[in-house]
Design a protein around this motif. Structure first.
Motif, short mmCIF file in Angstrom:
data_model
loop_
_atom_site.label_atom_id
_atom_site.label_comp_id
_atom_site.label_asym_id
_atom_site.label_seq_id
_atom_site.Cartn_x
_atom_site.Cartn_y
_atom_site.Cartn_z
N GLN A 50 0.82 -1.21 0.00
CA GLN A 50 0.00 0.00 0.00
C GLN A 50 0.86 1.26 0.00
OE1 GLN A 50 -3.63 -0.03 2.15
NE2 GLN A 50 -3.31 -2.05 2.99
N GLU A 51 1.96 1.23 0.74
CA GLU A 51 2.78 2.43 0.92
C GLU A 51 3.49 2.84 -0.36
OE1 GLU A 51 3.65 5.57 2.57
OE2 GLU A 51 2.96 4.11 4.03
N SER A 52 3.99 1.87 -1.14
CA SER A 52 4.76 2.19 -2.33
C SER A 52 3.93 3.02 -3.30
CB SER A 52 5.25 0.90 -3.00
OG SER A 52 4.17 0.03 -3.27
N TYR A 53 2.67 2.65 -3.46
CA TYR A 53 1.79 3.41 -4.35
C TYR A 53 1.57 4.83 -3.82
CZ TYR A 53 -2.49 4.92 -6.68
OH TYR A 53 -3.42 5.65 -7.38
N THR A 54 1.22 4.94 -2.55
CA THR A 54 0.92 6.25 -1.97
C THR A 54 2.14 7.15 -1.97
OG1 THR A 54 -0.71 5.20 -0.52
CG2 THR A 54 0.03 7.41 0.09
N LEU A 55 3.30 6.58 -1.66
CA LEU A 55 4.52 7.37 -1.59
C LEU A 55 4.88 7.96 -2.95
CD1 LEU A 55 6.99 8.30 0.01
CD2 LEU A 55 8.08 6.12 -0.52
N VAL A 56 4.88 7.13 -3.98
CA VAL A 56 5.21 7.61 -5.33
C VAL A 56 4.16 8.60 -5.81
CG1 VAL A 56 5.50 6.89 -7.73
CG2 VAL A 56 6.49 5.53 -5.90
N PHE A 57 2.90 8.30 -5.53
CA PHE A 57 1.81 9.18 -5.91
C PHE A 57 2.00 10.58 -5.32
CE2 PHE A 57 -2.36 11.05 -5.65
CZ PHE A 57 -3.05 10.59 -6.76
N ALA A 58 2.28 10.64 -4.03
CA ALA A 58 2.44 11.93 -3.36
C ALA A 58 3.66 12.67 -3.86
CB ALA A 58 2.55 11.72 -1.85
N ALA A 59 4.76 11.95 -4.09
CA ALA A 59 6.02 12.59 -4.48
C ALA A 59 5.95 13.20 -5.87
CB ALA A 59 7.16 11.58 -4.41
N LEU A 60 5.15 12.62 -6.77
CA LEU A 60 5.14 13.04 -8.17
C LEU A 60 3.93 13.88 -8.54
CD1 LEU A 60 6.38 9.76 -9.90
CD2 LEU A 60 7.72 11.77 -9.25
N LEU A 61 3.03 14.11 -7.60
CA LEU A 61 1.78 14.81 -7.90
C LEU A 61 2.04 16.20 -8.49
CD1 LEU A 61 -1.29 14.35 -7.59
CD2 LEU A 61 -1.15 15.55 -5.41
N LEU A 62 2.88 16.99 -7.83
CA LEU A 62 3.16 18.34 -8.31
C LEU A 62 3.94 18.33 -9.62
CD1 LEU A 62 4.06 20.23 -5.01
CD2 LEU A 62 1.96 20.38 -6.34
N VAL A 63 4.85 17.37 -9.76
CA VAL A 63 5.67 17.29 -10.98
C VAL A 63 4.79 17.08 -12.20
CG1 VAL A 63 7.50 16.03 -12.16
CG2 VAL A 63 7.63 16.40 -9.69
N PHE A 64 3.89 16.11 -12.13
CA PHE A 64 3.07 15.81 -13.29
C PHE A 64 1.98 16.86 -13.49
CE2 PHE A 64 4.58 11.31 -12.70
CZ PHE A 64 5.30 11.29 -13.88
N GLY A 65 1.59 17.55 -12.42
CA GLY A 65 0.66 18.65 -12.60
C GLY A 65 1.28 19.75 -13.45
N THR A 66 2.54 20.05 -13.20
CA THR A 66 3.24 21.05 -13.99
C THR A 66 3.46 20.58 -15.42
OG1 THR A 66 4.39 21.80 -11.99
CG2 THR A 66 5.33 22.47 -14.10
N LEU A 67 3.83 19.31 -15.58
CA LEU A 67 4.05 18.76 -16.92
C LEU A 67 2.75 18.73 -17.72
CD1 LEU A 67 6.48 15.79 -16.16
CD2 LEU A 67 7.03 17.98 -17.25
N ALA A 68 1.63 18.45 -17.06
CA ALA A 68 0.34 18.44 -17.75
C ALA A 68 -0.01 19.83 -18.27
CB ALA A 68 -0.75 17.92 -16.82
#
Length: 545
Positions: A50-68
């Motif tokens: 469960q943690e691996s998904y949540t951790l990666v999700f949280a870490a990359l949220l802002l990055v992909f928002g900017t890329l989008a």
């Protein structure tokens, strides 16, 4: 979305894309005990699934928002859905715990692409009153799928296999991709900002090392090296001091560097990963603290309950899904009440009432937890808890952003969503550690008279803990007395995890004292647009991970 009809059909597609993330999360929660039994996961691996998904999700949220914003939001949505679908296939076919965790990491990458893209697409294609309606439809879809997820997961796991819990993502993903190509218009920012690559790397390093330390500490040793020590292939950790203090040190140094680097870029007028300048606003600063702590308490509990229901009470996955459905029903019911209270009761009071209801619900669950608890007692607590979640998460983002300038609402909303996701990740890590650490200590003490030999007792304790409780039925066939002790200890440990969650929610409630009324933006059409966008961000961030 050129025509009204196309625009609303596109909204359904966008909502299903977000629901894809919700369904996956809720299904996994119910399927975990079956996964443990099939793949032989350790309790640490259970947390990492469960943690691996949540951790990666949280870490990359802002990055992909900017890329989008830069490369196209629909394009990012489609790419994220493809990645999520392919990762789901690998998860469904995973032959081991390590392979499943790796697939979950890739799913986190896809999910981080999907969520900010959907928010931006709704903001770009709906305006005025339509935007508020769009986010209401979007949020209702999320609530409905949150309710369907546990039942779907329980049915698939019980009737077929836990592997279908991941396989169901493939047809849903195909529908999203086709629908996005047909009905969702592409959009991108006219003046996109550059991605802060250094900040992105520092944020990943900080969050990853912190969560790694919290999860692995009880296994590798909090200070001294545990036995056996850390092994990577043929390489053995060479020091007497555990790697965990170094992980925490890395997190501290990484966090300091992340803030320093962000402030440096801010002074130069360049884009940053987090809206540091907005933290001068008391309601925004304290609201993000509240959001992080509340999310920590809200979602960490979901790790322990399915394990306890199935391994102690003996429920199957479908029955567990029916019990957990009470949480989703409570949350769904609260969304209607929150809407009716809008404009009549200050939003901050709705948030406080929601958090208080969450605390009451969790305390009810904690008080009734026992080896023979009837299902309806748990359902009452979960309904009250879910009702509080629905109230609090529906209004918290709007309250946090109430004093933020409208021109900065996008970045502020992304920052608040990230705070929630980081809180969810920490919740799984901290409450999971409390669960398994207290289980080991309590079971060891309760078996002293039954198994006087320390080595033999340690072996039994390790078996129960490392299997996350799934070994209890097998132990019961050999020694009912030991199994009874294991069930009692698992119940006590689940209670401690629940009370810890209630404690964190109490801290979150205190953090809302300094928040404003949430009415600062009312009165203008543009303000309504910004508030609707913020509310949508809050609904997404409140979804399970």
């Amino acid at each position: 979305m050129t025509s009204p009809r196309t625009r609303w059909v596109g909204l359904v597609v966008i909502s299903v894309a977000v629901a894809l993330i919700i369904v996956d999360s809720t299904i996994v929660n119910v399927a975990v005990p079956s996964i443990v039994d099939d793949l032989g996961l350790t309790s640490t691996q259970v947390q990492w699934v469960q943690e691996s998904y949540t951790l990666v999700f949280a870490a990359l949220l802002l990055v992909f928002g900017t890329l989008a914003d830069r490369f196209g939001r629909r394009r990012m949505l489609i790419i994220g859905t493809v990645i999520f679908g392919l990762a789901s296939v690998f998860a469904a076919l995973a032959p081991s715990g390590e392979a499943l965790i790796a697939a979950r990491v890739v799913q986190g990458v896809g999910g981080a692409m999907i969520l900010p893209s959907t928010l931006s697409l709704v903001n770009a294609n709906f305006h005025g009153r339509e935007r508020g309606i769009a986010f209401a439809v979007w949020g209702s879809t999320i609530g409905g799928m949150a309710a369907v997820g546990p039942l779907l997961g329980g049915w698939l796991t019980t009737a077929y296999s836990w592997r279908w819990a991941f396989g169901i993502n493939v047809p849903l993903g195909i529908l999203v991709i086709i629908g996005a190509l047909l009905y969702v218009a592409e959009s991108r920012s006219e003046h996109p900002s550059r991605v802060d690559l250094v900040g992105a790397v520092l944020s990943v390093v900080t969050s990853a090392s912190l969560v790694y330390g919290l999860i692995e500490g009880r296994t590798l040793g909090w200070w001294e090296v545990a036995n056996p020590p850390l092994m990577i292939g043929d390489w053995e950790w060479p020091l007497d001091v555990s790697p965990i203090p170094f992980a925490f040190l890395t997190a501290i140094v990484g966090g300091i560097l992340f803030v320093a680097w962000g402030l440096h870029r801010q002074k130069q007028g360049r884009s940053t990963m987090i809206a540091f300048s907005l933290f001068r606003i008391p309601s925004f600063r304290n609201g993000n603290i509240a959001a992080l702590v509340v999310s920590l308490g809200e979602f960490g509990l979901i790790l322990s309950l399915p394990l306890w229901l199935q391994n102690v009470l003996g429920y199957d996955a479908l029955q567990t899904g029916f019990v957990l459905l009470a949480l989703a029903i409570g949350s769904f019911a609260a969304s209607g009440l929150a809407g009716s209270l809008s404009g009549r009761v200050a939003a901050v009071w709705v948030v406080r009432g929601g958090i208080l209801a969450e605390i009451v619900g969790i305390v009810i669950v904690a008080l009734v937890i026992a080896v023979d608890t009837p299902w309806w007692q748990i359902v009452i607590g979960l309904f009250v808890y879910g009702f509080g979640v629905g109230l609090a998460t529906a209004q918290l983002t709007g309250v946090v952003l109430a004093d933020v300038p409208i021109t900065a609402s996008g970045q502020a909303s992304g920052t608040q969503s990230t705070a929630r996701q980081v809180g969810s990740a920490l919740g799984i890590a901290i409450l999971g550690t409390i669960l398994f650490t207290s289980l080991a200590a309590d079971l060891d003490a309760s078996l002293e008279s039954t198994i006087p030999d320390a080595a033999a007792r340690e072996q039994v304790v390790d078996t129960v803990v490392d299997s996350a409780g799934t070994a209890i039925p097998a132990i019961e066939a050999q020694s009912p007395e030991v199994a009874d002790a294991a069930k009692q200890s698992f119940s006590d440990a689940t209670r401690w995890a629940a009370l810890a969650a209630a404690g964190f929610l109490g801290v979150g409630l205190l953090a809302t004292i300094s928040l404003g009324s949430g009415r600062a933006r009312e009165g203008a059409d543009e303000a309504a647009d910004a508030g609707a966008g913020a509310a949508g961000s809050g609904a997404a961030a409140s979804a399970p991970n």
